[in-house]
Design a protein around this motif. Structure first.
Motif, mmCIF file in Angstrom:
data_model
loop_
_atom_site.group_PDB
_atom_site.id
_atom_site.type_symbol
_atom_site.label_atom_id
_atom_site.label_comp_id
_atom_site.label_asym_id
_atom_site.label_seq_id
_atom_site.Cartn_x
_atom_site.Cartn_y
_atom_site.Cartn_z
ATOM 1 N N ASP A 191 103.024 10.884 64.112
ATOM 2 C CA ASP A 191 103.066 9.551 64.719
ATOM 3 C C ASP A 191 104.141 9.484 65.802
ATOM 4 O OD1 ASP A 191 101.053 8.728 63.037
ATOM 5 O OD2 ASP A 191 102.397 7.765 61.580
ATOM 6 N N HIS A 192 105.235 10.193 65.592
ATOM 7 C CA HIS A 192 106.301 10.192 66.596
ATOM 8 C C HIS A 192 105.841 10.897 67.869
ATOM 9 C CE1 HIS A 192 110.341 9.817 68.092
ATOM 10 N NE2 HIS A 192 110.501 11.119 68.217
ATOM 11 N N TYR B 77 103.806 8.468 69.767
ATOM 12 C CA TYR B 77 104.671 7.469 70.383
ATOM 13 C C TYR B 77 105.285 8.005 71.677
ATOM 14 C CZ TYR B 77 108.728 4.459 71.128
ATOM 15 O OH TYR B 77 109.665 3.627 71.691
ATOM 16 N N GLU C 96 104.593 6.953 75.570
ATOM 17 C CA GLU C 96 105.752 6.480 76.322
ATOM 18 C C GLU C 96 105.998 7.309 77.570
ATOM 19 O OE1 GLU C 96 110.067 5.123 74.734
ATOM 20 O OE2 GLU C 96 109.738 7.281 74.732
ATOM 21 N N SER D 92 94.938 7.120 70.845
ATOM 22 C CA SER D 92 95.706 7.950 71.774
ATOM 23 C C SER D 92 94.814 8.622 72.805
ATOM 24 C CB SER D 92 96.487 9.010 71.004
ATOM 25 O OG SER D 92 95.597 9.897 70.330
#
Length: 644
Positions: A21-22, A25, A29, A87
């Motif tokens: 999940d990171h 992210y 970003e 995503s």
């Protein structure tokens, strides 16, 4: 066949992923700098089954499948599944696919009926062009450059010597007995390393090795941002070349092209049936001069892709520096465009704010994670603070090519010496801005192609004067503040313009004038590396001092370079073929000044005029100094003196 297709569908597993999940992210970003460890093709073993995990970003695809020689290139037989986190990433693990498997992605767009076979943007290896498949590859190499890696911060710092040999791997040397073929990476690891060490260069700069479909683009139109070109061997062979350079004490700079990419169908263009990596509007997304697509730097996922590519070469292949190509084309929205052909930024200006943000993000990431490396800008305008930190408002590069010096210097040397006194300011003007940036002085491949002629042919006069001028140019350049870069073939005065389909004219080095220039360059490099006054204060005004720049009538300049401990080198350049006897140069230190280099020495092909090893000071003031040297200036010659 239907039963076979059904069986193959069952073989694809969708419960395997490297992405957390990171990761998602950071990807969204635009700050993920190691996507190559997560996306692309990765060999692994799952519950005793060896196979390959595929991951690809295709946010507007309706269907994505892996095709290859293992399934007769038939779409749909090995489908990937979209992640459930919006995503845009598709994944799947296919058992049985091992090292060396050829593959592509077949993508059907959700917006239209567009379908295309695409190479993997994160592929580590590609088929040798003109074939276009990606290759599953386990690119392992056991490195032996631990000593270099431990010490390279000292080799790459701003006050270290940097004499760069720029080369194109495919045309540095060929094998005529075997159809004029290229040298392989491993052959270059023997022949190139030996030559560069002998010549005394500190670094090599390779024109882009990122995989590119058209050889004639020299690598500047690339499709494989994570793969060294297969023309010269496998990825581990490329690693072997870098390893050998490092073991020999030579740094490696790679040309890297984040500004644009080609329109080849198998590449990044219109990747999932939409403008995925590029802008939709051709006023932003298409480069009219190079006929290629411009990255959409405002899209977070695209920035993460490019950031990962930069870090990949530094980490995977131990590269010491990136030379970022065509920075000016990234900075300006109106670059190579006429009025009405570009879109202003939200403030009405012509600066590309997205590209500026990306460039600063790139440099911050590199220097954060690899402070012992450098990022060098090829930036051809007067954009301020290119090589100044981002926290001061700069772009954050470590160094910048000095294109102004290059153009002025080559223009000056092209003049017949009788007219040079009318262009004296072209020779002296560069010092006025020499310390505004951390400059590299480049005489690159761009100056010896497309009808510009070779470097030796730019020099005026008969053959003797041409070679004397060339030696003078290099002597002046190596003494001028700034790091040095020269393109292959220039170091021995190759007559022919560079041709990427041919080898350099190595046979000419057996002839006195060419071999003389080569010998001069070799001695320059070794003296430069051993003389801190010529490099320690390259980027400080305190490292340079004019003795006399007013002698335009005789076309003579003289100046002093200084190191951090008070050591000095006096440099005197005579830009005409007139021998000047009893020429007076002011100095501060009394005693004997040894003539350590003379470009007119007979061993270099010169006339042998000089000062019999040096000169003693006289208590006669000159040029505002209390003492002076009375010396003889050789024709079209440069002299280096050191206090004995």
């Amino acid at each position: 066949m239907n039963q076979q297709v059904a069986r193959v569908h069952q073989q694809v597993r969708y419960d395997v992923s490297l992405l957390t999940d990171h990761d998602i992210y950071l990807f969204r970003e635009g700050s993920h700098v190691r996507l190559h460890n997560k996306l692309g093709s990765h060999l692994m073993e799952i519950e005793g089954q060896r196979g390959t995990l595929f991951s690809v970003w295709a946010p507007n695809a309706r269907e994505v499948s892996v095709i290859g020689d293992f399934n007769d290139w038939e779409q749909g037989r090995h489908p990937l599944a979209p992640r459930h986190d919006s995503s845009g990433i598709w994944e799947g693990f296919i058992p049985g696919l091992d090292h060396g498997t050829l593959y592509k992605y077949y993508l059907l767009s959700s917006n239209n009926d567009y379908g295309a076979e695409k190479g993997d943007p994160f592929a580590r290896y590609w088929e040798e062009p003109p074939r276009t498949a990606s290759v599953v590859w386990d690119d392992r190499h056991e490195w032996h450059d631990r000593k270099w890696m431990a010490e390279r911060a000292e080799k790459n710092k701003l006050d270290a010597p940097m004499s760069v040999y720029e080369l194109h791997l495919g045309s540095w040397r060929r094998v005529p007995e075997e159809g004029n073929r290229y040298l392989t990476y491993r052959e270059l690891a023997e022949q190139l390393v030996e030559y560069v060490v002998w010549m005394g260069y500190t670094h090599v700069e390779m024109m882009p090795v990122t995989e590119h479909p058209f050889y004639g683009s020299w690598g500047y139109q690339c499709t494989g941002y994570f793969a060294p070109t297969s023309r010269y061997g496998a990825p581990e062979d490329f690693a072997f070349l870098i390893d050998r350079l490092h073991q020999a004490g030579i740094g490696v700079i790679l040309d890297w092209v984040p500004s644009h990419f080609p329109s080849d169908l198998h590449g990044l263009s219109y990747f999932d049936g939409t403008y995925t990596f590029e802008h939709m509007d051709p006023k932003r997304g298409y480069h009219p001069e190079w006929k290629s697509y411009i990255f959409n730097f405002g899209r977070h996922e695209v920035r993460a892709f490019l950031l990962s590519s930069a870090l990949f070469w530094l980490e995977k292949y131990h590269v010491d520096a990136l030379r970022v190509d065509a920075v000016a084309s990234m900075l300006y929205l109106d670059y190579a465009r006429n009025e009405g052909e570009w879109i202003p930024n939200p403030h009405g200006g012509h600066e590309d704010l997205d590209a500026i943000h990306f460039i600063r993000q790139l440099n911050e990431a590199v220097y954060r994670d690899h402070p012992d490396t450098q990022v060098i800008a090829e930036e051809s305008t007067a954009w301020p603070m290119v090589s100044r930190p981002t926290y001061l408002g700069g772009l954050g590069f470590g160094m910048k090519w000095n294109m102004g010096w290059m153009h002025d210097t080559l223009d000056y040397f092209a003049n017949d010496p009788v007219y040079r006194k009318y262009h004296h300011n072209q020779l002296t003007f560069s010092i006025w801005y020499a310390f505004n940036e951390n400059f590299v002085l480049p005489i690159s491949h761009d100056e010896v192609v497309y009808g510009k002629g070779s470097l030796i042919r730019k020099m005026p006069g008969d053959d003797w004067q041409k070679f004397a001028n060339l030696r003078l140019l290099f002597g002046y350049m190596w003494a001028h503040p700034g790091k040095k870069l020269v393109f292959m073939g220039c170091e021995f005065g190759q007559w022919s313009e560079w041709d990427h389909e041919s080898s350099l004219e190595w046979h000419s080095t057996q002839l006195t004038p060419h071999g003389g220039v080569q010998h001069w360059m070799r001695d320059l490099n070794h003296f430069y590396r051993d003389t801190p006054a010529l490099y320690e204060k390259d980027f400080e005004q305190a490292g340079f001092e004019w003795v006399d720049f007013h002698d335009w009538e005789d076309s003579v300049i003289s100046f002093i370079r200084k190191d951090k401990n008070g050591g000095t080198v006096l440099v005197v350049c005579n830009m005409t073929p007139v021998v000047r006897h009893n020429y007076v140069v002011g100095v501060d230190e009394t005693g004997y000044w040894k003539e350590v280099l003379n470009s007119d020495a007979e061993v270099y092909g010169g006339s042998g005029i000089g000062n019999l090893g040096g000169a003693e000071t006289s208590p006669v003031g000159a040029q505002g100094r209390y003492h002076s040297l009375n010396i003889t200036l050789p024709p079209l010659g440069v002299l280096y003196f050191k206090r004995d």
